[in-house]
Design a protein around this motif. Structure first.
Motif, PDB file in Angstrom:
ATOM      1  N   PHE A  79       0.826  -1.211   0.000  1.00  0.00           N
ATOM      2  CA  PHE A  79       0.000   0.000   0.000  1.00  0.00           C
ATOM      3  C   PHE A  79       0.865   1.268   0.000  1.00  0.00           C
ATOM      4  O   PHE A  79       0.510   2.276  -0.612  1.00  0.00           O
ATOM      5  N   GLN A  80       1.989   1.186   0.680  1.00  0.00           N
ATOM      6  CA  GLN A  80       2.897   2.340   0.682  1.00  0.00           C
ATOM      7  C   GLN A  80       3.489   2.540  -0.719  1.00  0.00           C
ATOM      8  O   GLN A  80       3.616   3.659  -1.204  1.00  0.00           O
ATOM      9  N   LYS A  81       3.811   1.423  -1.346  1.00  0.00           N
ATOM     10  CA  LYS A  81       4.391   1.461  -2.695  1.00  0.00           C
ATOM     11  C   LYS A  81       3.397   2.055  -3.696  1.00  0.00           C
ATOM     12  O   LYS A  81       3.776   2.793  -4.612  1.00  0.00           O
TER      13      LYS A  81
ATOM     14  N   GLN B  16      -5.374   3.717  -7.208  1.00  0.00           N
ATOM     15  CA  GLN B  16      -6.657   3.215  -6.736  1.00  0.00           C
ATOM     16  C   GLN B  16      -6.468   1.795  -6.188  1.00  0.00           C
ATOM     17  O   GLN B  16      -5.591   1.045  -6.629  1.00  0.00           O
ATOM     18  N   PHE B  17      -7.314   1.421  -5.237  1.00  0.00           N
ATOM     19  CA  PHE B  17      -7.213   0.111  -4.595  1.00  0.00           C
ATOM     20  C   PHE B  17      -7.196  -1.024  -5.620  1.00  0.00           C
ATOM     21  O   PHE B  17      -6.434  -1.981  -5.493  1.00  0.00           O
ATOM     22  N   LYS B  18      -7.987  -0.900  -6.658  1.00  0.00           N
ATOM     23  CA  LYS B  18      -8.077  -1.962  -7.663  1.00  0.00           C
ATOM     24  C   LYS B  18      -6.777  -2.162  -8.432  1.00  0.00           C
ATOM     25  O   LYS B  18      -6.588  -3.191  -9.082  1.00  0.00           O
ATOM     26  N   ASN B  19      -5.877  -1.198  -8.348  1.00  0.00           N
ATOM     27  CA  ASN B  19      -4.593  -1.292  -9.050  1.00  0.00           C
ATOM     28  C   ASN B  19      -3.426  -1.535  -8.101  1.00  0.00           C
ATOM     29  O   ASN B  19      -2.267  -1.417  -8.504  1.00  0.00           O
ATOM     30  N   ALA B  20      -3.723  -1.882  -6.847  1.00  0.00           N
ATOM     31  CA  ALA B  20      -2.663  -1.992  -5.847  1.00  0.00           C
ATOM     32  C   ALA B  20      -2.411  -3.419  -5.362  1.00  0.00           C
ATOM     33  O   ALA B  20      -1.657  -3.627  -4.417  1.00  0.00           O
ATOM     34  N   LEU B  21      -3.043  -4.393  -6.014  1.00  0.00           N
ATOM     35  CA  LEU B  21      -2.933  -5.771  -5.526  1.00  0.00           C
ATOM     36  C   LEU B  21      -2.151  -6.686  -6.475  1.00  0.00           C
ATOM     37  O   LEU B  21      -2.106  -7.903  -6.274  1.00  0.00           O
ATOM     38  N   GLU B  22      -1.532  -6.094  -7.482  1.00  0.00           N
ATOM     39  CA  GLU B  22      -0.869  -6.906  -8.506  1.00  0.00           C
ATOM     40  C   GLU B  22       0.303  -7.708  -7.962  1.00  0.00           C
ATOM     41  O   GLU B  22       0.629  -8.777  -8.487  1.00  0.00           O
TER      42      GLU B  22
ATOM     43  N   ILE C 232     -11.615  -8.049  -4.503  1.00  0.00           N
ATOM     44  CA  ILE C 232     -12.053  -6.682  -4.200  1.00  0.00           C
ATOM     45  C   ILE C 232     -13.542  -6.671  -3.871  1.00  0.00           C
ATOM     46  O   ILE C 232     -13.973  -6.073  -2.883  1.00  0.00           O
ATOM     47  N   ARG C 233     -14.344  -7.369  -4.685  1.00  0.00           N
ATOM     48  CA  ARG C 233     -15.787  -7.428  -4.424  1.00  0.00           C
ATOM     49  C   ARG C 233     -16.087  -8.056  -3.078  1.00  0.00           C
ATOM     50  O   ARG C 233     -16.899  -7.575  -2.311  1.00  0.00           O
ATOM     51  N   LEU C 234     -15.413  -9.176  -2.804  1.00  0.00           N
ATOM     52  CA  LEU C 234     -15.664  -9.884  -1.554  1.00  0.00           C
ATOM     53  C   LEU C 234     -15.203  -9.084  -0.337  1.00  0.00           C
ATOM     54  O   LEU C 234     -15.766  -9.215   0.756  1.00  0.00           O
TER      55      LEU C 234
ATOM     56  N   VAL D  89      -5.462   4.232  -2.393  1.00  0.00           N
ATOM     57  CA  VAL D  89      -4.920   3.267  -1.452  1.00  0.00           C
ATOM     58  C   VAL D  89      -4.644   3.862  -0.075  1.00  0.00           C
ATOM     59  O   VAL D  89      -4.932   3.237   0.954  1.00  0.00           O
ATOM     60  N   HIS D  90      -4.102   5.066  -0.030  1.00  0.00           N
ATOM     61  CA  HIS D  90      -3.756   5.622   1.285  1.00  0.00           C
ATOM     62  C   HIS D  90      -4.999   5.956   2.120  1.00  0.00           C
ATOM     63  O   HIS D  90      -4.892   6.278   3.310  1.00  0.00           O
TER      64      HIS D  90
END
Length: 419
Positions: A287-289, A294-300, A312-314, A323-324
């Motif tokens: 998350f810092q990185k 947006q959250f949807k682009n921070a889980l790769e 994300i839906r769940l 993200v911050h």
């Protein structure tokens, strides 16, 4: 005078081994196979590579058979994994060990195993008839006298070894014939049911993940609200639910829970190597990185691409949130989801799609020292037709070969003593 001394019905792993061992010890043997070729199920096992056995110490083998493993105790010691690999090497099939102790041909070709077994039978002069369906085991005065095909041809013998398989993969010839023979002859058949079978789930989102394979995850099975088992390894999402090695191993218990009307759930830990605290720190670093994304682009960095929209839906977290701005409570929900992704199990696939059949001829009515029927003289059982089943990893083929080995030798000893 009998046409043959021993007839083996079924040309799979158990049948070919039984026929060969009986012939090797001096008997005149006839092998009858329903399909046009021997070893059809061997040829497709292990996705065509044939997981022959496992390198695990034979003393520990029994724990890998949830279905009557103790019955195999002496049988596996007589013809163990070392003996099987040595046998195959003698007929030109060198083997190798892969992850989880799984043993495969070096060639990665299951057909080589079938060819080796066929060569074994030819060398020993076993008579082979393929494309014949046996209708009945012939018995007179409590003793086997032979078999009869659906075409009414009769073959006479002093002993019959039934190695017809279970009811899984019927295209290979395993259509439950042996169960029908057993019932007609007065044997008790434990209800056949699927083992090592994919599971159906209630959640519709699994369809979005069809084809996604996950490695190094842990699946925990809960039945009636109680933890029953856990497996670590590889799994696969399908259009109907889940499959893959760890799912197949858990499927036997899961299926029993469903049949008993209990609520059955799988909980998938996507990050089993991390504690909740360690996972939280990992997510915070990510998350810092990506703090301004947006959250949807921070889980790769954390998840496979196809899994991200579902998670994300769940999680209930707004996918467009920066993200911050994701708070601690939302992060905790994500951690919980990553470590306990819940799936509701509604059923197994049908027995026809199972790798192995659970159930079969009751082991209480078979002498484990000989594989002989305790009800009919001269009748022997071996392989998947018997109520024995193991987990994935080569254990079921090893059991089939070992039962066939013992049945072939014991039947030969019996008929030779009658001469």
């Amino acid at each position: 005078m009998k046409d043959y001394q021993i007839i083996v019905v079924g040309g799979g792993a158990a049948g070919m081994m039984a026929a060969g061992q009986a012939a090797q010890n001096g008997a005149k043997v006839l092998l009858l196979e329903k399909k046009e070729r021997l070893g059809r199920k061997i040829a497709i096992s292990g996705k065509g590579r044939c997981n022959i056995t496992n390198e695990e110490n034979v003393a520990d083998f029994i724990r890998n058979y949830p279905g009557n493993g103790r019955f195999l105790h002496g049988i596996l010691r007589e013809f163990d994994n070392v003996a099987l690999r040595r046998f195959l090497a003698h007929y030109g099939v060198e083997t190798k060990v892969e992850r989880g102790g799984r043993v495969f041909p070096v060639s990665d070709d299951a057909e080589n195993v079938v060819e080796a077994l066929a060569g074994f039978l030819t060398e020993l002069g076993v008579t082979i008839i393929t494309g014949i369906t046996i209708e009945e085991i012939l018995v007179e005065n409590g003793r086997v006298i032979g078999v009869q095909g659906i075409d009414k041809r009769r073959f006479l013998a002093q002993a019959v070894i039934v190695c017809t398989g279970g009811a899984s993969y019927p295209a290979t010839g395993s259509t439950g014939d042996g169960f029908r023979f057993a019932r007609k002859l007065g044997h008790h058949v434990i209800t056949p049911r699927p083992a090592l079978v994919p599971l159906k789930t209630a959640e519709s989102w699994v369809k979005e993940l069809q084809g996604l394979s996950l490695r190094n995850v842990e699946a925990t099975l809960w039945i009636g609200g109680k933890k029953k088992a856990a497996e670590f390894g590889e799994m696969l999402f399908t259009h109907f639910g889940v499959s893959g090695p760890i799912i197949l191993t858990l499927s036997r218990q899961a299926g029993e829970g469903v049949r008993q009307g209990e609520p059955v759930q799988l909980r998938i830990n996507l990050k089993p190597a991390l504690t909740a605290e360690q996972l939280d720190l990992r997510i915070q670093r990510d998350f810092q990185k990506y703090s301004n994304k947006q959250f949807k682009n921070a889980l790769e960095d954390l998840l496979p691409q196809s899994l991200i929209p579902v998670m994300i839906r769940l999680s209930g977290i707004n996918p467009d949130r920066v993200v911050h701005q994701v708070n601690r409570e939302e992060r905790k929900r994500l951690i919980s989801l990553l470590q306990e992704l819940a799936l509701t199990i509604t059923d197994t696939l049908s027995i026809e799609t199972a790798i192995v059949t659970a159930g079969g001829v009751d082991v209480k009515e078979i002498n484990p020292k000989t594989m002989a029927s305790k009800r009919i003289e001269g009748l022997y059982w071996a392989g998947e037709v018997v109520d024995v089943d193991g987990i994935t990893g080569g254990f079921n083929l090893q059991a089939a070969f070992a039962m066939g080995f013992r049945a072939g030798r014991a039947a030969c000893e019996e008929v030779c003593s009658l001469v």
